[in-house]
Structures are given as structure tokens and as C-alpha cells.
Design a protein around this motif. Structure first.
Motif, mmCIF file in Angstrom:
data_model
loop_
_atom_site.group_PDB
_atom_site.id
_atom_site.type_symbol
_atom_site.label_atom_id
_atom_site.label_comp_id
_atom_site.label_asym_id
_atom_site.label_seq_id
_atom_site.Cartn_x
_atom_site.Cartn_y
_atom_site.Cartn_z
ATOM 1 N N ALA A 11 0.843 -1.192 0.000
ATOM 2 C CA ALA A 11 0.000 0.000 0.000
ATOM 3 C C ALA A 11 0.875 1.237 0.000
ATOM 4 O O ALA A 11 1.931 1.272 0.641
ATOM 5 C CB ALA A 11 -0.920 0.010 1.216
ATOM 6 N N ALA A 49 -5.670 -0.471 5.925
ATOM 7 C CA ALA A 49 -4.809 -1.199 4.995
ATOM 8 C C ALA A 49 -4.445 -2.573 5.543
ATOM 9 O O ALA A 49 -4.514 -3.581 4.832
ATOM 10 C CB ALA A 49 -3.546 -0.384 4.710
ATOM 11 N N LEU A 54 -2.849 -5.660 3.595
ATOM 12 C CA LEU A 54 -1.752 -4.878 3.031
ATOM 13 C C LEU A 54 -0.736 -4.630 4.140
ATOM 14 O O LEU A 54 -0.837 -3.678 4.913
ATOM 15 C CB LEU A 54 -2.281 -3.553 2.472
ATOM 16 C CG LEU A 54 -3.425 -3.687 1.461
ATOM 17 C CD1 LEU A 54 -4.007 -2.327 1.139
ATOM 18 C CD2 LEU A 54 -2.961 -4.385 0.199
ATOM 19 N N ILE A 57 3.730 -1.192 3.790
ATOM 20 C CA ILE A 57 3.178 0.148 3.574
ATOM 21 C C ILE A 57 4.293 1.157 3.350
ATOM 22 O O ILE A 57 5.266 1.208 4.098
ATOM 23 C CB ILE A 57 2.312 0.572 4.775
ATOM 24 C CG1 ILE A 57 1.089 -0.353 4.874
ATOM 25 C CG2 ILE A 57 1.867 2.030 4.657
ATOM 26 C CD1 ILE A 57 0.248 -0.131 6.100
ATOM 27 N N ALA A 131 -1.971 -0.818 -3.717
ATOM 28 C CA ALA A 131 -3.090 0.027 -3.329
ATOM 29 C C ALA A 131 -2.593 1.424 -3.019
ATOM 30 O O ALA A 131 -1.452 1.619 -2.606
ATOM 31 C CB ALA A 131 -3.795 -0.565 -2.108
ATOM 32 N N ARG A 217 -9.353 5.819 -2.577
ATOM 33 C CA ARG A 217 -8.911 4.432 -2.570
ATOM 34 C C ARG A 217 -8.746 3.947 -4.009
ATOM 35 O O ARG A 217 -9.650 4.091 -4.837
ATOM 36 C CB ARG A 217 -9.921 3.525 -1.841
ATOM 37 C CG ARG A 217 -10.142 3.867 -0.370
ATOM 38 C CD ARG A 217 -8.886 3.654 0.451
ATOM 39 N NE ARG A 217 -9.087 3.965 1.860
ATOM 40 C CZ ARG A 217 -8.894 5.159 2.422
ATOM 41 N NH1 ARG A 217 -8.519 6.184 1.667
ATOM 42 N NH2 ARG A 217 -9.078 5.339 3.713
#
Length: 307
Positions: A11, A49, A54, A57, A131, A217
């Protein structure tokens, strides 16, 4: 028939904005660290997340954003003090942010827009899908938007964008999507995502192709990086992610949308930030009953004085 897209584990959270709508507070304090009850807004986004799987990050930060790194790092002196006092609840809350995920940081040296911030993530992301979560948008954990988006991507491939219907008078504040109406009907009936046919960043009043606004998003294929490198500055003189996604659509690449009607809290606007704080405080078991009682009494007192 599309081959099964690979699972997303990375993410990107762009957090380099200046937060000018919250000046003078944000002169020295990152807007992402504004408290929503007793947690900074950015922690809600990281928790979302992580809940979606996810675990890797990357935060794209800028100058004066050191507080973000400090918040997700250990604070041994504070932890030891709380442990000596036997305050386990506060110790757990302090440690929670440090154990959420594997968090990395990169600086966006020049404020060239969201598209440029996403491009800063290219070395970390590599050739994997990823993401993007904007820190101003908080999505209630009871409405797992990212899971719905991942389901649409698994079935249709390509990139997926979160959409939300907004008032026509507000659509010029957002990126806006044109979609196939048949897909929209399917989505409204609980089916799959809509197919996006065009995208416009902050359309001029009266020119928006729909009332479907892009909210913060995205699930993106790594091909977006090559498109962003070739994207010229657009609205506001910045490199816009919306313009890069539009280029993908025009090149015939699949870009889908998920129309969201759940609970979303906008912490990037002062009035919406206050509403978000009140809503979330009211729903807390430890704060809600007493706070709601005070709020009702406050509203009655305002009515009595004619405010």
C-alpha cells in the motif's frame, strides 16, 4: 477470460500535503496527525490497509512530517514509564501503532501533485500491483471497501477506483468518472464493479459526466508508473493521477470502479473533520454514552437561546 490477478500486499499512502486548510495548526504539525478522538487520522488509514491484508506500507512524506515516523516508531521512555505505573491499557495503545505493519518512508521533494507522489513509490513497489490510500479519507471498518475493490479486480483485472455519488454542486471538487450505465445498475443490485469510460479531474461546474466522485482508494497495476512518467501537469499545474488513469482508459486498458455508499469520513475539510470526530466519539463504548448525553444537553441549551 482474464487470468487471476496477483494478490496485492503493498500500500502507498501519500502524506506530503501542506494541509493549508488547517492553518495555522499545520504550520508545524502534519495534518495527518490531527486527532480523531484519540488517534491520529493516519493511524485509521494504516489500520484499514492492514485489515485488508496490506502489510507492506510506504508513506510518501515531505518536510515537517517527521511526526509520522515518530508515531509509528518505538518510544522506549514512554513505554517504560507506563509499564512502571502498571498502566497496561495506555501501554497497549502506545505499542499498537508500532506493531501494525512494515512501514517505509520516502520523501516527495517537490509538491507536484498526487500523480507525482504515487510515482515516488515506483522503486519500492516495483512490478507489483499496489493500493493507494489517501490519508484524508477514513473508511469505517464496518464497510470494507478495499475488500470489495479486491474482489472486482480478481474478477475483472486491471485497476480499480473507489467512487461515491455526491451532490451535483460538489462534484467540481473531485475527480469524476463516467461509467457504463449497465454496469452501474449491476453495482446497485449488489453485483460487480462498473466499467469506467472516462475520467475528469475537478470538472468545471456543469460539465461533469456524472455525479460519481473519485474518493481516496485505488488498486493500481504497475503500468500506471509508465503512464505517470509521460503525464503532463494538469489541473492546478500538478501531475494528476486522474489524468494517468484516463490515459489508461483511452488506451483500452481495464479500469473499473466500485460505487461506495457506506460510512466515509473526510478529515481534509474542517467542518467534515469535526463531524467525523463527533460521530466516532459517539460510537465509542467508553466515551459515547456520556458524550451523547452532554451533546443532547448542549443542543437543548442552544435551542433555548435561539442559536
Amino acid at each position: 477470460m482474464n487470468s487471476t490477478p496477483s494478490r496485492i500486499t503493498k500500500a502507498v499512502i501519500p502524506a506530503a500535503g501542506l494541509g493549508t486548510r488547517f492553518l495555522p495548526l499545520t504550520k508545524a504539525t502534519p495534518k495527518e496527525m490531527l486527532p480523531v478522538v484519540d488517534k491520529p487520522a493516519i493511524q485509521y488509514v494504516v489500520e484499514e490497509a492492514v485489515a485488508a491484508g496490506l502489510s507492506d506500507i510506504l508513506m510518501v512524506t515531505g518536510r515537517n512530517k517527521r511526526a509520522l515516523e515518530d508515531h509509528f516508531d518505538r518510544n522506549y521512555e514512554l513505554e517504560e514509564a507506563l509499564q512502571r505505573r502498571g498502566d497496561q491499557d495506555k501501554l497497549d495503545s502506545v505499542c499498537a501503532s508500532t506493531e501494525l505493519a512494515d512501514i517505509h518512508y520516502v520523501r516527495q521533494r517537490d509538491p507536484k501533485g498526487l500523480g507525482h507522489a504515487v510515482l515516488c513509490a515506483a522503486p519500492h513497489v516495483g512490478q507489483e500491483p499496489f493500493a493507494v490510500l489517501l490519508a484524508d479519507d477514513l473508511i469505517d471498518p464496518r464497510d470494507p471497501l478495499l475488500a470489495r475493490m479486491a474482489d472486482v479486480r480478481a474478477r475483472h483485472g486491471g485497476s480499480v477506483v473507489a467512487l461515491m455519488e455526491v451532490d451535483p454542486d460538489s462534484i467540481h471538487l473531485y475527480g469524476c468518472a463516467a461509467v457504463e450505465q449497465s454496469g452501474l445498475s449491476e453495482q446497485a443490485a449488489g453485483g460487480g464493479g462498473v466499467r469506467i469510460t472516462d475520467l475528469v479531474e475537478k470538472p468545471e461546474p456543469g460539465t461533469a459526466p456524472s455525479r460519481l466522485a473519485i474518493i481516496g482508494r485505488y488498486l493500481l497495476d504497475p503500468e500506471i508508473f509508465e503512464v505517470l512518467r509521460a503525464t503532463s501537469p494538469g489541473r492546478g499545474g500538478e501531475i494528476q493521477l486522474t489524468d494517468a488513469l484516463r490515459a489508461l482508459v483511452r488506451a483500452g486498458r481495464p479500469v473499473h470502479g466500485v460505487v461506495f455508499s457506506g460510512r466515509r469520513y473526510d478529515t481534509g475539510d474542517r467542518a467534515e473533520y469535526l463531524r467525523a470526530t463527533v460521530r466516532l466519539a459517539c460510537e465509542r463504548d467508553d466515551l459515547g454514552p456520556e458524550f451523547l448525553s452532554w451533546l443532547r444537553e448542549f443542543m437543548r441549551s442552544q435551542e433555548l437561546v435561539g442559536v
